[in-house]
Motif scaffolding. Structure first.
Motif, PDB file in Angstrom:
ATOM      1  N   VAL A  18       0.957  -1.217   0.008  1.00 22.32           N
ATOM      2  CA  VAL A  18       0.142   0.054  -0.107  1.00 22.32           C
ATOM      3  C   VAL A  18       0.811   1.292  -0.019  1.00 22.32           C
ATOM      4  CG1 VAL A  18      -1.693   1.258   1.314  1.00 22.32           C
ATOM      5  CG2 VAL A  18      -2.034  -1.194   1.230  1.00 22.32           C
ATOM      6  N   VAL A  19       2.051   1.361   0.807  1.00 23.88           N
ATOM      7  CA  VAL A  19       2.717   2.500   0.927  1.00 23.88           C
ATOM      8  C   VAL A  19       3.420   2.607  -0.360  1.00 23.88           C
ATOM      9  CG1 VAL A  19       5.022   3.290   1.894  1.00 23.88           C
ATOM     10  CG2 VAL A  19       3.233   2.250   3.372  1.00 23.88           C
ATOM     11  N   GLY A  20       3.838   1.452  -1.314  1.00 21.49           N
ATOM     12  CA  GLY A  20       4.341   1.598  -2.499  1.00 21.49           C
ATOM     13  C   GLY A  20       3.477   2.250  -3.489  1.00 21.49           C
ATOM     14  N   VAL A  21       2.228   1.725  -3.305  1.00 17.11           N
ATOM     15  CA  VAL A  21       1.389   2.102  -4.335  1.00 17.11           C
ATOM     16  C   VAL A  21       1.038   3.730  -4.030  1.00 17.11           C
ATOM     17  CG1 VAL A  21      -1.262   2.201  -5.283  1.00 17.11           C
ATOM     18  CG2 VAL A  21       0.312  -0.013  -4.804  1.00 17.11           C
ATOM     19  N   LEU A  22       0.970   4.189  -3.004  1.00 14.90           N
ATOM     20  CA  LEU A  22       0.535   5.579  -2.503  1.00 14.90           C
ATOM     21  C   LEU A  22       1.758   6.471  -2.996  1.00 14.90           C
ATOM     22  CD1 LEU A  22      -0.970   5.144   0.952  1.00 14.90           C
ATOM     23  CD2 LEU A  22      -2.035   5.933  -1.068  1.00 14.90           C
ATOM     24  N   ARG A  23       2.959   6.022  -2.676  1.00 20.87           N
ATOM     25  CA  ARG A  23       4.094   6.758  -3.370  1.00 20.87           C
ATOM     26  C   ARG A  23       4.285   6.902  -4.793  1.00 20.87           C
ATOM     27  NH1 ARG A  23       9.266   4.519   0.386  1.00 20.87           N
ATOM     28  NH2 ARG A  23       8.535   5.544   2.384  1.00 20.87           N
ATOM     29  N   ALA A  24       3.929   5.780  -5.624  1.00 23.53           N
ATOM     30  CA  ALA A  24       3.852   6.103  -6.712  1.00 23.53           C
ATOM     31  C   ALA A  24       2.739   6.787  -7.525  1.00 23.53           C
ATOM     32  CB  ALA A  24       3.521   4.429  -7.766  1.00 23.53           C
ATOM     33  N   LEU A  25       1.690   6.792  -6.958  1.00 26.79           N
ATOM     34  CA  LEU A  25       0.457   7.929  -7.272  1.00 26.79           C
ATOM     35  C   LEU A  25       1.024   9.333  -6.897  1.00 26.79           C
ATOM     36  CD1 LEU A  25      -2.508   5.868  -6.093  1.00 26.79           C
ATOM     37  CD2 LEU A  25      -1.887   6.210  -8.426  1.00 26.79           C
ATOM     38  N   ASP A  26       1.582   9.573  -5.923  1.00 26.58           N
ATOM     39  CA  ASP A  26       1.788  10.780  -5.618  1.00 26.58           C
ATOM     40  C   ASP A  26       2.902  11.280  -6.410  1.00 26.58           C
ATOM     41  OD1 ASP A  26       1.848  13.161  -3.524  1.00 26.58           O
ATOM     42  OD2 ASP A  26       3.929  12.566  -3.044  1.00 26.58           O
ATOM     43  N   LYS A  27       3.912  10.351  -6.824  1.00 24.89           N
ATOM     44  CA  LYS A  27       5.102  10.808  -7.802  1.00 24.89           C
ATOM     45  C   LYS A  27       4.351  11.290  -9.178  1.00 24.89           C
ATOM     46  CE  LYS A  27       9.260   9.064  -9.959  1.00 24.89           C
ATOM     47  NZ  LYS A  27      10.279   7.821 -10.169  1.00 24.89           N
ATOM     48  N   ARG A  28       3.438  10.438  -9.613  1.00 28.15           N
ATOM     49  CA  ARG A  28       2.828  10.704 -10.953  1.00 28.15           C
ATOM     50  C   ARG A  28       1.991  11.967 -10.735  1.00 28.15           C
ATOM     51  NH1 ARG A  28      -1.186   6.289 -14.020  1.00 28.15           N
ATOM     52  NH2 ARG A  28      -1.716   7.744 -15.859  1.00 28.15           N
ATOM     53  N   ARG A  29       1.176  12.109  -9.699  1.00 25.60           N
ATOM     54  CA  ARG A  29       0.822  13.491  -9.291  1.00 25.60           C
ATOM     55  C   ARG A  29       1.668  14.780  -9.670  1.00 25.60           C
ATOM     56  NH1 ARG A  29      -1.193  12.608  -4.868  1.00 25.60           N
ATOM     57  NH2 ARG A  29      -2.969  11.452  -5.552  1.00 25.60           N
ATOM     58  N   ASN A  30       2.816  14.406  -9.038  1.00 29.28           N
ATOM     59  CA  ASN A  30       3.677  15.539  -9.008  1.00 29.28           C
ATOM     60  C   ASN A  30       4.181  15.694 -10.859  1.00 29.28           C
ATOM     61  OD1 ASN A  30       3.142  15.772  -6.329  1.00 29.28           O
ATOM     62  ND2 ASN A  30       5.159  14.522  -5.680  1.00 29.28           N
ATOM     63  N   GLU A  31       4.459  14.792 -11.211  1.00 28.65           N
ATOM     64  CA  GLU A  31       4.903  14.885 -12.566  1.00 28.65           C
ATOM     65  C   GLU A  31       3.950  15.565 -13.363  1.00 28.65           C
ATOM     66  OE1 GLU A  31       5.994  10.956 -13.687  1.00 28.65           O
ATOM     67  OE2 GLU A  31       7.856  10.945 -12.763  1.00 28.65           O
ATOM     68  N   GLN A  32       2.592  15.209 -13.165  1.00 30.04           N
ATOM     69  CA  GLN A  32       1.462  15.871 -14.100  1.00 30.04           C
ATOM     70  C   GLN A  32       1.264  17.111 -13.761  1.00 30.04           C
ATOM     71  OE1 GLN A  32      -1.848  13.451 -13.283  1.00 30.04           O
ATOM     72  NE2 GLN A  32      -1.525  11.791 -14.825  1.00 30.04           N
ATOM     73  N   ALA A  33       1.593  17.528 -12.473  1.00 28.36           N
ATOM     74  CA  ALA A  33       1.384  19.080 -11.811  1.00 28.36           C
ATOM     75  C   ALA A  33       2.585  19.823 -12.629  1.00 28.36           C
ATOM     76  CB  ALA A  33       1.413  19.036 -10.494  1.00 28.36           C
ATOM     77  N   ALA A  34       3.732  19.241 -12.639  1.00 24.69           N
ATOM     78  CA  ALA A  34       4.785  19.936 -13.378  1.00 24.69           C
ATOM     79  C   ALA A  34       4.635  20.043 -14.623  1.00 24.69           C
ATOM     80  CB  ALA A  34       6.124  19.188 -12.990  1.00 24.69           C
ATOM     81  N   ALA A  35       4.025  19.269 -15.489  1.00 25.48           N
ATOM     82  CA  ALA A  35       3.951  19.145 -16.894  1.00 25.48           C
ATOM     83  C   ALA A  35       2.881  20.100 -17.326  1.00 25.48           C
ATOM     84  CB  ALA A  35       3.647  17.846 -17.528  1.00 25.48           C
ATOM     85  N   ALA A  36       1.846  20.238 -16.361  1.00 24.01           N
ATOM     86  CA  ALA A  36       0.456  21.239 -16.610  1.00 24.01           C
ATOM     87  C   ALA A  36       1.011  22.463 -17.160  1.00 24.01           C
ATOM     88  CB  ALA A  36      -0.497  21.151 -15.478  1.00 24.01           C
ATOM     89  N   PRO A  37       2.029  23.308 -16.419  1.00 23.21           N
ATOM     90  CA  PRO A  37       2.139  24.751 -17.020  1.00 23.21           C
ATOM     91  C   PRO A  37       3.017  24.415 -18.448  1.00 23.21           C
ATOM     92  CG  PRO A  37       3.052  24.401 -14.840  1.00 23.21           C
ATOM     93  CD  PRO A  37       2.420  23.045 -15.325  1.00 23.21           C
ATOM     94  N   ALA A  38       3.504  23.380 -18.700  1.00 23.47           N
ATOM     95  CA  ALA A  38       4.325  23.257 -19.958  1.00 23.47           C
ATOM     96  C   ALA A  38       3.199  23.107 -21.117  1.00 23.47           C
ATOM     97  CB  ALA A  38       5.250  22.196 -19.966  1.00 23.47           C
TER      98      ALA A  38
END
Length: 379
Positions: A18-38
């Motif tokens: 569960v901890v691994g899945v949560l970390r993966a989702l959080d990382k993906r969310r951060n990547e999408q947030a970084a790509a949104a301004p672009a």
């Protein structure tokens, strides 16, 4: 204790997953947030032909016309006497000159008729001579008292009758001579042979059609116009025509307007003189527009007006994005050969709008003008 360890180990494994899945989702969310301004910074590039500037212009209001082309000068060579067609030296496409001999009818019968008329005239001339000499003699006898005045009057009448018969016979000779001359077929105008309607060996009646000649130096469009539109036409108005088979449009002008309406359709024929072109042929179909009036105002190309909503609108380019502008449209016309429309409300002069070539673009879409389009928008 062993019983508790049996449940703790699987629980720890599940928690680790569960901890691994949560970390993966959080990382993906951060990547999408970084790509949104672009992604937000991406803009639609517009070519020079994708934008146009609304400007105050004078548009030519036009009416559509269509019809067939006709030569202004044409002629049909017909047989003036009934005879057999002996020779015909021209065919379709041959060029002829005015007065050129193009054929010959059989004149044997006409020759005999001329000879007969000449013999009749000779007989009438002899009778007239006898009557004239008799009158001269009777005048001398009356002076000497040998015959009465009544006998002289009879001689006068006989001489007058003989003179009339002689003159009629001479006229008959001239008619027979003309009929024989009509056996020679002559081109009445210069031009091209468009139809050969008889062949050598055929007997043609009086007024039988033999050859049609057209002069393509002057060609006009014969267009049928509705009664409610013909009042807007005037002599000298300019027009642009597209003729079947010709890649480029031709200029024309209103040359004549028929004073009578056609029976049945009630349309009025308007004749447009077409500028000379070696590719023109009689019978070709042409369509075009006649400039009947001029309107002024802020105008845009008709292709820039979009009608997929309840009211017409244009997409104006301002501050790096498109803005929907609802507009009121006025009169339509032509400018530089293209259809334009007057915008009576909703758009300022000098505004940059998208043309139809830009395709489907949403309101608020970021755009970027490149090349000459950017320089034009900057001005």
């Amino acid at each position: 204790m062993k019983r508790h360890l049996k449940w703790i180990v699987p629980l720890l494994v599940v928690l680790a997953l569960v901890v691994g899945v949560l970390r993966a989702l959080d990382k993906r969310r951060n990547e999408q947030a970084a790509a949104a301004p672009a992604r937000e910074t991406l803009a639609l590039d517009l070519a020079p032909g994708d934008v146009v500037t609304a400007r105050r212009s004078a548009l030519a209001r036009t009416l559509e016309v269509s019809g067939g082309l006709k030569a202004v000068n044409s002629a049909v060579v017909k047989a003036k006497v009934a005879a057999e067609l002996r020779t015909l030296t021209v065919r379709e496409g041959d060029r002829v000159k005015a007065g050129q001999v193009i054929g010959q009818l059989d004149t044997v019968e006409l020759d005999w008729r001329l000879r007969q008329a000449e013999q009749t005239a000779a007989s009438a001339r002899a009778q007239f001579g006898i009557a004239r000499r008799t009158l001269e003699n009777n005048r001398a006898l009356v002076a000497q008292g040998f015959i009465s005045p009544t006998g002289l009057e009879t001689s006068v009448d006989n001489e007058a009758a003989a003179r009339a018969n002689h003159e009629a016979a001479v006229a008959a000779v001239e008619l027979a001579r003309k009929a024989r001359a009509d056996g020679t077929l002559v081109a009445p105008i210069a031009g091209l042979v468009s139809q050969r309607l008889a062949q050598p060996g055929e007997r043609v009646p009086v007024d039988g059609r033999i050859v049609e000649i057209v002069d393509l130096a002057r060609v006009e469009l014969e267009a049928a116009v509705a009664p409610e539109d013909v009042v807007q036409f005037a002599l000298g108005q300019r027009a642009t025509l597209q003729v079947d088979g010709l890649p480029e449009p031709l200029a024309a002008r209103v040359a004549r307007i028929n004073p009578s309406a056609q029976t049945g359709s009630r349309s009025v024929l308007v004749y447009l003189a077409v500028d000379p072109n070696p590719a023109l042929r009689q019978g070709l179909f042409a369509r075009g527009r006649v400039a009947v009036a001029e309107v002024q105002g802020i105008a845009v190309p008709l292709a820039a007006v979009r009608t997929d909503l309840s009211q017409p609108y244009v997409l104006q380019v301002s501050n790096g994005k498109t803005t929907l502008k609802t507009v009121k449209l006025g009169a339509r016309g032509e400018l530089a050969g293209q259809a334009w429309v007057i915008v009576s409300d909703g758009l300022a002069e000098g505004a940059t709008v998208l043309t139809g070539s830009a395709g489907a673009v949403r309101d608020g879409t970021p755009v970027r003008l490149v090349g000459p389009a950017a320089a034009s928008a900057a001005r």
